[in-house]
Scaffold this active site. Structure first.
Site, PDB file in Angstrom:
ATOM      1  N   HIS A 109     -19.532 -50.748  64.043  1.00 17.91           N
ATOM      2  CA  HIS A 109     -20.290 -51.645  64.924  1.00 17.91           C
ATOM      3  C   HIS A 109     -20.499 -50.995  66.287  1.00 17.91           C
ATOM      4  CE1 HIS A 109     -16.959 -53.091  67.573  1.00 17.91           C
ATOM      5  NE2 HIS A 109     -16.204 -52.867  66.505  1.00 17.91           N
ATOM      6  N   ASP A 111     -21.504 -52.969  69.148  1.00 13.74           N
ATOM      7  CA  ASP A 111     -21.347 -53.905  70.261  1.00 13.74           C
ATOM      8  C   ASP A 111     -19.950 -53.742  70.852  1.00 13.74           C
ATOM      9  OD1 ASP A 111     -20.456 -54.991  67.749  1.00 13.74           O
ATOM     10  OD2 ASP A 111     -20.134 -56.921  68.736  1.00 13.74           O
ATOM     11  N   ASP A 142     -13.711 -48.204  70.331  1.00 13.87           N
ATOM     12  CA  ASP A 142     -14.047 -49.424  69.605  1.00 13.87           C
ATOM     13  C   ASP A 142     -15.503 -49.805  69.890  1.00 13.87           C
ATOM     14  OD1 ASP A 142     -13.916 -51.807  68.198  1.00 13.87           O
ATOM     15  OD2 ASP A 142     -12.869 -52.902  69.764  1.00 13.87           O
ATOM     16  N   GLU A 176     -20.119 -57.619  65.922  1.00 13.55           N
ATOM     17  CA  GLU A 176     -18.746 -57.710  65.426  1.00 13.55           C
ATOM     18  C   GLU A 176     -17.832 -58.433  66.399  1.00 13.55           C
ATOM     19  OE1 GLU A 176     -14.554 -56.516  64.668  1.00 13.55           O
ATOM     20  OE2 GLU A 176     -15.751 -56.145  66.451  1.00 13.55           O
ATOM     21  N   GLU A 177     -17.972 -58.125  67.689  1.00 13.76           N
ATOM     22  CA  GLU A 177     -17.089 -58.746  68.686  1.00 13.76           C
ATOM     23  C   GLU A 177     -17.376 -60.238  68.862  1.00 13.76           C
ATOM     24  OE1 GLU A 177     -14.674 -57.092  69.503  1.00 13.76           O
ATOM     25  OE2 GLU A 177     -15.155 -54.983  69.790  1.00 13.76           O
ATOM     26  N   ASP A 205     -12.254 -48.803  62.390  1.00 14.42           N
ATOM     27  CA  ASP A 205     -12.329 -49.768  63.495  1.00 14.42           C
ATOM     28  C   ASP A 205     -10.936 -50.245  63.897  1.00 14.42           C
ATOM     29  OD1 ASP A 205     -13.503 -51.396  65.405  1.00 14.42           O
ATOM     30  OD2 ASP A 205     -13.886 -53.042  64.020  1.00 14.42           O
TER      31      ASP A 205
END
Length: 484
Positions: A109, A111, A142, A176-177, A205
């Site tokens: 991801h 974001d 991340d 994702e976040e 991740d």
């Protein structure tokens, strides 16, 4: 750091040399990606536009490698205040479709969590800054760094005109976040399409448990989040006027929350441990082999004492046993000063981290029965309601699958050591979603060190982790081809 082994012969030696020579270019690309403020947590138009820009950059990079890219339109998100924001597209990309080769799919991801320099960052969070080999910036570990490490490995084979050893697919999202909006639906929809020929799925991740020793992750805990409300009336009371003549909701709630877990961390809900997977001798040995200095871990965590005195006990209670955490009380007076109020209605919040083979619906029933029994013994005139607001399953992988063997060999080739075999105490829902929906092997191959500070101030990835991680992915492609 471990002493690196001698350069491998043949194609892999050329690949490693190329990555070393071009590492500054790879860092520069990470700098360009970190500069995009792709915050998905704050739902404001400016940041959503930044997210769309980030996804377009990734799409462009993948196309430049010759990948077939489909940026799937995920529609829009309606917020409680009525405004509508676009959901960034989910990128589905593929390189190669040779039926003789294994097909490996990478999930990542782009974001990030919110970040402001005023929150305690030593540098601008959206300007990649290198200090003593550490690359500081929001999203470095991340998850922009690991996504780029995979792309670096692919681009190196391309630059050297070497045939890719495996067919490669990418699933890259931008929410994702914020809970991976619409991703699960897309995975289910594409089960017989994009994912139909996928053999293995890799997720990068999470982090190592060490600052210097690599790891492979084979399990995560799930999560059941509960709300327990105790209500007398909607308004608060004055304690001078009403104190002593009614069942106070806060007293009831404190008793309920206090009945959930004891001072040694053991959950007091009857039957909660009945379905926890038994510990095997093989598993016990895996915990013994993990490289963890308990004193250093305690010091870096700024803790005086943990509940457990041995490495094995601590890790087992962090990863393979359930835990219960009390998170807060809504409706209570929590500001500075002395306010003599009796809250009329309070909501306690707690969660249970689930492990194999706990059943979520059974746990929900056990929690409700326990709290109802505890509440009935208080003979309170208040009303109590319990609800489970979130339910996420645990995930466990088969470490004998080919891709775990391939990853172990790749790590040994690059780092000169066997990886720690670890679990993660938190919940990463996408692993379970992939495994349950596509029913193919899922592996977590972390690149970041334990001190990378994902989600916090001064997030970083070490240049060493980023560059050597790119080599690990390249070696992994070759090892997968051999095993297949």
């Amino acid at each position: 750091m471990f002493s690196p082994p001698p350069p491998p012969p043949g194609v892999l030696g050329k690949v490693f040399q190329y990555i070393d020579v071009h590492q500054d270019e790879f860092v520069q690309t990470l700098k360009e990606w970190v500069a995009v403020e792709s915050d998905s947590v704050q739902p404001v138009p400016r940041l959503r536009q930044e997210l769309l820009r980030m996804m377009a950059l990734a799409e462009e990079r993948l196309r430049s490698l010759g990948a077939h890219v489909d940026a799937v339109n995920m529609g829009s998100q309606k917020l409680p205040d009525g405004q509508t924001l676009p959901i960034p597209p989910i990128i589905l990309a593929e390189l190669g479709n040779n039926p003789e080769k294994p097909t490996v799919c990478f999930y990542g991801h782009l974001d990030v969590q919110p970040a402001r320099q005023a929150d305690g960052w030593r540098t601008d969070p959206y300007t990649l800054t290198e200090v003593d080999g550490k690359l500081y910036g929001r999203g470095t570990t991340d998850n922009k760094g690991p996504v780029l490490a995979w792309i670096n490995a692919v681009s190196t084979f391309r630059a050297l005109d070497e045939d890719l050893p495996v067919n490669i697919k990418f699933v890259i999202e931008g929410m994702e976040e914020a809970g991976s909006l619409a991703l699960e639906e897309l995975v289910k929809k594409e089960k017989t399409g994009f994912f139909s020929n996928v053999d293995y799925i890799v997720i990068s991740d999470n982090l190592w448990i060490s600052q210097s020793k690599p790891a492979l992750t084979y399990g995560t805990r799930g999560n059941s989040y509960f709300m327990v409300e105790v209500k007398c009336r909607d308004q608060d009371f004055h304690s001078g006027t009403f104190g002593g003549i009614l069942n106070e909701p806060m007293a009831d709630l404190v008793a309920l929350l206090g009945s959930l877990v004891d001072s040694s961390g053991r959950i007091l809900i009857p039957g909660i441990y009945d379905h926890v997977a038994p510990l095997t001798e093989e598993e016990r040995k895996m915990y013994e082999a993990i490289d963890l200095d308990l004193e250093e871990y305690r010091h870096s965590s700024q803790m005086q004492k943990f509940l457990f005195d041995t490495k094995e006990e601590l890790l087992m209670h962090l990863w393979r046993f359930p835990s219960l955490s009390i998170h807060g009380i809504e409706g209570a007076f929590d500001e500075p000063g002395a306010k003599t109020v009796i809250p009329g209605r309070v909501i306690g919040k707690f969660s249970i981290r689930l492990v194999p083979h706990m059943n979520m619906s059974v746990v929900e029933k056990q929690v409700k029965q326990h709290l109802e029994s505890t509440f009935s013994k208080r003979n309170s005139s208040n009303q109590m309601t319990i609800s489970m607001t979130l339910g996420l399953h645990p995930w466990i992988a088969n470490i004998r699958d080919n891709q775990y063997l391939a990853a172990k060999r790749a790590i040994k080739t690059v780092f000169g050591t066997e990886p720690d075999m670890i679990r993660d105490g938190s919940t990463i829902p996408i692993a379970q979603i992939f495994q349950a929906t596509i029913q193919k092997s899922v592996m977590m191959l972390p690149l970041g060190a334990v001190d990378d500070g994902e989600h916090s101030q001064n997030e970083k990835i070490n240049r060493w982790n980023y560059i050597e991680g790119s080599k690990v992915f390249a070696a992994f492609f070759l090892e997968m081809a051999k095993l297949h």
